[in-house]
Write a protein that holds these residues in place. Structure first.
Motif, mmCIF file in Angstrom:
data_model
loop_
_atom_site.group_PDB
_atom_site.id
_atom_site.type_symbol
_atom_site.label_atom_id
_atom_site.label_comp_id
_atom_site.label_asym_id
_atom_site.label_seq_id
_atom_site.Cartn_x
_atom_site.Cartn_y
_atom_site.Cartn_z
ATOM 1 N N ALA A 8 0.654 -1.072 0.090
ATOM 2 C CA ALA A 8 -0.395 0.527 0.271
ATOM 3 C C ALA A 8 0.968 1.075 -0.044
ATOM 4 C CB ALA A 8 -1.124 0.031 1.452
ATOM 5 N N SER A 9 0.214 2.383 -0.708
ATOM 6 C CA SER A 9 1.279 3.981 -0.649
ATOM 7 C C SER A 9 1.062 4.605 0.693
ATOM 8 C CB SER A 9 0.521 4.463 -1.965
ATOM 9 O OG SER A 9 -0.892 5.308 -1.777
ATOM 10 N N PRO A 10 1.729 5.010 0.858
ATOM 11 C CA PRO A 10 1.745 5.847 2.761
ATOM 12 C C PRO A 10 -0.129 6.188 2.053
ATOM 13 C CG PRO A 10 3.778 6.265 1.075
ATOM 14 C CD PRO A 10 2.912 5.965 0.107
ATOM 15 N N THR A 11 0.034 7.428 1.061
ATOM 16 C CA THR A 11 -1.349 7.442 1.275
ATOM 17 C C THR A 11 -2.698 7.113 1.691
ATOM 18 O OG1 THR A 11 -0.506 9.415 -0.452
ATOM 19 C CG2 THR A 11 -2.915 9.340 0.391
ATOM 20 N N THR A 12 -2.445 6.220 0.710
ATOM 21 C CA THR A 12 -3.405 4.626 1.464
ATOM 22 C C THR A 12 -3.472 4.350 2.910
ATOM 23 O OG1 THR A 12 -3.308 3.804 -1.103
ATOM 24 C CG2 THR A 12 -4.789 1.794 0.909
ATOM 25 N N ALA A 41 8.118 8.849 9.831
ATOM 26 C CA ALA A 41 8.273 9.360 8.765
ATOM 27 C C ALA A 41 7.565 8.787 7.538
ATOM 28 C CB ALA A 41 9.650 10.244 8.643
ATOM 29 N N TYR A 42 7.338 7.443 7.548
ATOM 30 C CA TYR A 42 6.482 6.877 6.351
ATOM 31 C C TYR A 42 5.365 7.433 5.948
ATOM 32 C CZ TYR A 42 5.701 2.847 3.226
ATOM 33 O OH TYR A 42 5.005 2.188 2.349
ATOM 34 N N LEU A 43 4.948 7.221 7.105
ATOM 35 C CA LEU A 43 3.788 7.725 6.803
ATOM 36 C C LEU A 43 3.452 9.023 6.470
ATOM 37 C CD1 LEU A 43 2.236 5.893 10.647
ATOM 38 C CD2 LEU A 43 2.093 4.995 8.163
ATOM 39 N N TYR A 44 4.220 9.787 6.293
ATOM 40 C CA TYR A 44 4.024 11.145 6.140
ATOM 41 C C TYR A 44 4.554 11.628 4.877
ATOM 42 C CZ TYR A 44 1.852 12.480 10.933
ATOM 43 O OH TYR A 44 1.498 11.710 11.959
ATOM 44 N N ALA A 45 5.196 10.791 4.861
ATOM 45 C CA ALA A 45 5.632 10.805 3.111
ATOM 46 C C ALA A 45 4.842 11.749 2.396
ATOM 47 C CB ALA A 45 6.870 9.612 2.503
ATOM 48 N N ASP A 46 5.807 12.357 1.459
ATOM 49 C CA ASP A 46 4.969 13.168 0.582
ATOM 50 C C ASP A 46 4.741 11.760 -1.209
ATOM 51 O OD1 ASP A 46 4.801 15.298 2.213
ATOM 52 O OD2 ASP A 46 6.909 16.805 0.385
ATOM 53 N N ASN A 47 5.104 10.948 -1.143
ATOM 54 C CA ASN A 47 5.049 10.647 -2.128
ATOM 55 C C ASN A 47 5.484 9.313 -2.441
ATOM 56 O OD1 ASN A 47 7.492 10.612 -3.762
ATOM 57 N ND2 ASN A 47 7.530 12.670 -3.630
ATOM 58 N N ALA A 48 5.358 8.371 -2.983
ATOM 59 C CA ALA A 48 5.843 7.105 -3.117
ATOM 60 C C ALA A 48 7.786 6.690 -2.644
ATOM 61 C CB ALA A 48 5.279 6.079 -4.024
ATOM 62 N N ASP A 49 7.829 7.863 -4.006
ATOM 63 C CA ASP A 49 9.595 7.117 -4.324
ATOM 64 C C ASP A 49 10.249 7.836 -2.869
ATOM 65 O OD1 ASP A 49 9.289 6.770 -6.540
ATOM 66 O OD2 ASP A 49 9.225 8.637 -7.503
ATOM 67 N N LEU A 50 9.514 8.981 -1.927
ATOM 68 C CA LEU A 50 10.464 9.388 -0.722
ATOM 69 C C LEU A 50 10.062 7.948 0.195
ATOM 70 C CD1 LEU A 50 11.815 11.385 0.399
ATOM 71 C CD2 LEU A 50 9.180 12.295 1.265
ATOM 72 N N ALA A 51 8.424 7.569 0.439
ATOM 73 C CA ALA A 51 8.250 6.631 1.493
ATOM 74 C C ALA A 51 8.996 5.756 1.743
ATOM 75 C CB ALA A 51 6.443 6.776 0.932
ATOM 76 N N GLU A 52 9.639 4.648 0.124
ATOM 77 C CA GLU A 52 9.883 3.561 -0.012
ATOM 78 C C GLU A 52 11.540 4.419 -0.004
ATOM 79 O OE1 GLU A 52 9.476 0.959 -1.201
ATOM 80 O OE2 GLU A 52 7.503 1.279 -1.114
#
Length: 96
Positions: A8-12, A41-52
């Motif tokens: 799942a993406s961070p946004t999801t 910080a993963y939960l607050y990432a602005d996009n999927a790349d940053l989350a990864e």
């Protein structure tokens, strides 16, 4: 890495836990991160790349995190800051 986090993406993830009109408080977010096995910080990432990147960084040993963080700081610093930084350490560094 958590199976949930990898699918799942961070946004999801945030949307699953936060109601539309309320913001997640920090204590709840920490609990979710611990439950999911991901850095906060993963939960607050602005996009999927940053989350990864955040997820991968969190899996590294602390010594490797420090080394990579220092390397990234050099890569993103302005060329003048790189030269000034190299002079302060007594080393010579080329700028791109």
């Amino acid at each position: 890495m958590s199976v949930v986090a990898s699918q799942a993406s961070p946004t999801t993830l945030i949307q699953r836990f936060v109601f539309a009109a309320t913001e997640a408080d920090l204590a709840s977010a920490r609990h979710w991160a611990e439950t999911l096995g991901v850095p906060l910080a993963y939960l607050y990432a602005d996009n999927a790349d940053l989350a990864e990147v955040i997820l991968a960084f969190g899996l590294l040993p602390e010594t490797e995190q420090r080394r990579l963080a220092a390397e990234l700081k050099v890569r993103v610093s302005p060329p003048t800051a790189r030269v000034r930084s190299a002079r302060g350490t007594g080393t010579t560094r080329r700028t791109a």
